[in-house]
Design a protein around this motif. Structure first.
Motif, short mmCIF file in Angstrom:
data_model
loop_
_atom_site.label_atom_id
_atom_site.label_comp_id
_atom_site.label_asym_id
_atom_site.label_seq_id
_atom_site.Cartn_x
_atom_site.Cartn_y
_atom_site.Cartn_z
N TYR A 269 15.43 28.31 34.79
CA TYR A 269 15.00 28.23 36.18
C TYR A 269 13.95 27.13 36.33
O TYR A 269 13.12 26.93 35.46
CB TYR A 269 14.41 29.58 36.58
N PHE A 270 14.04 26.41 37.42
CA PHE A 270 12.96 25.48 37.75
C PHE A 270 12.47 25.80 39.15
O PHE A 270 13.25 26.29 39.98
CB PHE A 270 13.43 24.02 37.66
N GLN A 271 11.18 25.57 39.40
CA GLN A 271 10.64 25.84 40.73
C GLN A 271 11.33 24.92 41.72
O GLN A 271 11.24 23.71 41.59
CB GLN A 271 9.14 25.60 40.75
N GLY A 272 11.99 25.47 42.68
CA GLY A 272 12.75 24.66 43.62
C GLY A 272 14.18 25.16 43.71
O GLY A 272 14.81 25.04 44.75
N HIS A 274 15.03 28.16 43.78
CA HIS A 274 15.02 29.26 44.75
C HIS A 274 15.13 28.73 46.18
O HIS A 274 15.62 29.42 47.07
CB HIS A 274 13.78 30.12 44.58
N LEU A 310 15.12 22.93 29.26
CA LEU A 310 13.80 23.47 29.55
C LEU A 310 12.94 22.44 30.27
O LEU A 310 12.02 22.77 31.00
CB LEU A 310 13.15 23.90 28.23
N LEU A 312 12.67 18.66 32.57
CA LEU A 312 13.40 18.00 33.64
C LEU A 312 13.59 16.51 33.37
O LEU A 312 13.63 15.70 34.28
CB LEU A 312 12.65 18.21 34.96
N LEU A 354 15.67 17.13 42.95
CA LEU A 354 15.68 18.46 42.36
C LEU A 354 16.17 19.53 43.33
O LEU A 354 16.81 20.50 42.93
CB LEU A 354 14.26 18.79 41.89
#
Lengths: 591, 212
Positions: A269-272, A274, A310, A312, A354
């Motif tokens: 998961y990366f912030q964004g 969602h 993991l 970016l 992203l």
């Protein structure tokens, strides 16, 4: 692949349907498609359109979606997914017809003629309506079972979330502060006419009419936010936990779970991410199955590089590609500014790429100033001067990204955004006093640009250096406020022509991995880019008109080259004759 | 207004501890209960007064999530001050401080001033890390320490100003070489050596502990 314009058996097959359609317009809806359109009083997740051009495009899109839904291959696929026991022979020819229809759909979405007749905040680009997106997005993501609501999918099993999962807490924290910017405008002055229809009827609270309540008040908004955030958490967490559940054999599939798990791989998961899921959730109006499946497909394909590592680094690689496109497109002045300010790494575009701009676009929300006014027509709500809500802008961009289908396309859009801001970048390059630069920037951007200079406010030296990391980063990283649909259309139009002109495969031959499309169905998108006519974002009618115009022009001009050739030939002969003569006469005295 | 110095700051710490809220409170004097998360980096700026000198602070606010670590790292270099933030209501954000500190020390210049900030001290009832623990950690690692509340605007000014004052001291003592921009300090047009005694410093000594 069949060429455009070929008369195929499919076309005649569908012509009946089309004729029927035209007679009864959109008021009738077939079994499964677009029921919401019947409700004239409800504007489904979108504003009421004044322009007939926009309406015409909606009708076209509806008809095409209907054609696809009636395609034999498509129907068979659905049956196949629905009850697996039935033996179904998939016909290659039918499949090709299906692919052709899909390509037609892609082109129709990307086409936006008639710009001149539209207002600043109107566009024919994209799918225009949520009710259309609900059918088109799953199609573009090749999700054939999106209509089988009764099917037990992976999602049903992953719904029992593992709260000890290593990424659970991070997601919860991000979900806690999500959705606000997308929903807020609908609780302002828009709330009276724009009503979301909850197609899944899954709303837990009865007084909510679908996605967004008609009632004003922060209490309702909080209820709405909580409900939607719970759904968002379900979707995002299920996606991240699928692999583990597969490994633990909790999901039963005809394919061996180990094999599937291997194929899925761990998703990071990366912030964004969602935020991408939020857009889908709001578009599909809380239909969790569809949201899950489509978000999952995005995670596995379009956002593969960001979600399978993991770090970016792959995204930073994409950021660095922007300057290459700018260079290739001949914007040396922009490249110079970017290089001089150490911006060639493209840090400013990280969130653009992203999240497909879902993070960075943040339009102002109107206050509930005219609460007492009874607004009956939505035209009042979104007039020329009003601000387009963030969600509409982002959805239109998502339409485009899904229609193009290639995960590299977003880099071209990023480059196009930078070009759009060329004037501002050149103002920085030309320098001047702080006050004058500030004024020029504000004038060039329509007051949308706010840059913080590392200089003092009263500095009136002329030799200040504005081409510097902070200034340029500040300019580009903060997206222009309150962009209009016309602005978006311009950016997309430019991005599409650059996409066509500067093929990413030759431009980034060394940067992109061999298999940028990890899953077979995405190959079709690549296939589309390869074999489609050069301007594949134009719809067929537009294409035909352009070809006709070209042909007419060509037949006129064909006379011209012949005459020029003759005239040129005579001129040359005379010139030779004269020079020979002069040489002759000049040479006489020497004799 | 001309400035004497420009200091570059960086704010680091776990996701959701209130880094962006601290910055917003400091630059805009407001608090946003639902603050959008930060992707990559963002920045803000404000002018402050240190011993009669105008100092411009340029503050880089970074994303807290692990995935962005390699990207935010490049911003450590060229910073004169760092605010290392944790959330007093979430113990794990306190536990991660060691990693953050190691990371910051490894990638920054040695003269960088680091301030430890325990944020959200308005939520005293949900406190998971005591003031003493925070103070002890700061002493052990040679950091300055404050507890703040971005929501109630408590000690926010102080956190930024206090750090600036220490950087200023380091400049006066010659520890920071202002000619090298990599140290995060830039000299402006206004006088740097003379102290305007008539102008009262706007900053008071930090209160140490907030919320009683």
């Amino acid at each position: 692949m069949r060429k455009r314009g070929d008369s195929s058996p499919t076309t005649s097959e569908y012509s009946d349907v089309t004729n029927q359609q035209e007679q009864i317009t959109t008021s009738s809806s077939p079994r499964i498609v677009l029921e919401e359109i019947n409700n004239d009083h409800i504007i489904v997740g979108n504003y009421h359109h004044q322009s007939s051009k926009i309406f015409a495009k909606v009708v076209k899109l509806e008809q095409l979606v209907k054609q696809i839904h009636q395609n034999k291959y498509y129907i068979k696929r659905i049956k196949f997914v629905k009850d697996q026991s039935e033996e179904i022979v998939l016909n290659e020819n039918e499949k090709e017809q299906f692919t052709d229809l899909l390509n037609k759909l892609r082109r129709l979405i990307l086409s936006s003629p008639d710009r001149e007749s539209l207002e600043e905040n109107e566009t024919t680009l994209g799918c225009i309506k949520d009710s259309l997106r609900q059918h088109v997005w799953p199609l573009l993501l090749h999700d054939p079972d999106h209509l089988c609501k009764d099917k037990q999918t992976v999602f049903h099993l992953t719904k029992k979330l593992d709260k000890t999962h290593e990424q659970y807490e991070q997601v919860e924290k991000d979900v806690e502060r999500s959705l606000f910017k997308f929903l807020a405008p609908f609780f302002g002055r828009y709330n009276k006419s724009i009503v979301y229809v909850n197609t899944s009827n899954a709303s837990s609270t009865s007084n909510l009419s679908g996605g967004v309540s008609k009632n004003v008040g922060s209490k309702t908004m909080n209820l709405e936010l909580n409900y939607k955030r719970k759904n968002l958490s379900l979707v995002v967490n299920s996606i991240l936990q699928t692999e583990k559940k597969l490994k633990q054999n909790e999901i039963l599939d005809e394919e061996s779970p180990e094999k599937l798990a291997e194929k899925v791989g761990q998703l990071y998961y990366f912030q964004g991410f969602h935020e991408i899921c939020s857009v889908l959730l709001l578009t599909f109006q809380d239909s969790l199955e569809t949201t899950f499946r489509c978000s999952y497909r995005l995670a596995m394909n379009h956002f593969h590089d960001a979600m399978h590592s993991l770090h970016l680094d792959a995204i930073m690689k994409k950021c660095r590609m922007i300057i290459k496109i700018l260079e290739k497109d001949g914007h040396d002045d922009i490249c110079q500014v970017l290089r001089k300010s150490d911006m060639d790494q493209g840090h400013y575009a990280l969130s653009w790429i992203l999240t497909w701009f879902a993070h960075v676009i943040d339009q102002d929300c109107h206050d509930k100033e005219d609460e007492t006014e009874t607004v009956s027509t939505s035209s009042k709500i979104l007039n020329e001067n009003s601000i387009m809500p963030t969600l509409f802008i982002v959805q239109t961009l998502f339409d485009v990204f899904l229609a193009v289908g290639n995960p590299m396309f977003v880099v071209y859009v990023a480059a196009s955004v930078v070009i759009e801001r060329k004037e501002e970048l050149l103002i920085l390059r030309n320098g001047g006093s702080v006050a004058s630069v500030r004024e020029k920037l504000s004038a060039a951007s329509g007051g949308r640009t706010e840059v913080d200079f590392p200089f003092s406010a009263d500095e009136d030296e002329e030799n200040l250096n504005y081409v510097e990391f902070t200034v340029v980063f500040g300019l580009l990283n903060r997206f222009p406020k309150n962009v209009t649909l016309r602005w978006i259309e311009r950016v997309i139009g430019r991005a599409l022509s650059m996409w066509k002109e500067h093929d990413y495969r030759s431009l980034f031959a060394t940067e992109i991995p061999n298999d940028s499309f990890p899953f077979p169905y995405m190959k079709e998108c690549e296939h589309l880019t390869e074999n489609s006519p050069p301007d594949y974002w134009r719809d067929e009618e537009e294409e035909r008109l352009i070809q006709e115009a070209k042909r007419k022009a060509a037949s006129k001009h064909s006379v011209v080259p012949a005459t020029t050739l003759i005239v040129g030939g005579i001129a040359l002969a005379i010139a030779v004759y004269i020079s020979a003569q002069s040489w002759f006469f000049q040479s006489i005295p020497f004799k | 207004m001309s400035y004497s110095y420009l200091f570059k700051y960086i704010i680091i710490g776990d996701t959701g501890v209130g880094k962006s809220c601290l910055l917003l409170q400091f630059t805009d004097k407001r608090f946003q209960p639902v603050h959008d998360l930060t992707i990559g980096v963002e920045f803000g700026a404000r002018m402050i007064n240190i011993d009669g000198k105008q100092v411009k602070l340029q503050i880089w606010d970074t994303a807290g999530q692990e995935s962005f670590r390699s990207i935010t790292r490049s911003y450590y270099r060229g910073a004169a001050g760092a605010l290392l933030v944790y959330d007093i209501t979430r113990r794990e954000t306190f536990h991660h401080l060691t990693t953050w500190l190691e990371d910051a020390r490894r990638h920054s210049n040695s003269t960088m001033t680091i301030m430890l900030v325990g944020n959200k001290c308005d939520l005293d009832s949900r406190r998971a890390v005591s003031y003493e623990e925070g103070k002890k950690f700061a002493q052990q690692h040679d950091l300055i320490f404050l507890e703040t509340s971005a929501k109630n605007d408590e000690n926010v000014e102080e956190a930024f100003n206090y750090t600036a004052r220490i950087i200023n001291e380091k400049i006066e003592k010659g520890i920071i070489d202002v000619t090298n921009e990599m140290n995060g300090v830039k000299v402006g047009n206004a006088p740097t050596a003379t102290t305007n005694l008539l102008e009262k410093p706007t900053t008071s000594e930090p209160k140490g502990k907030c919320c009683g």
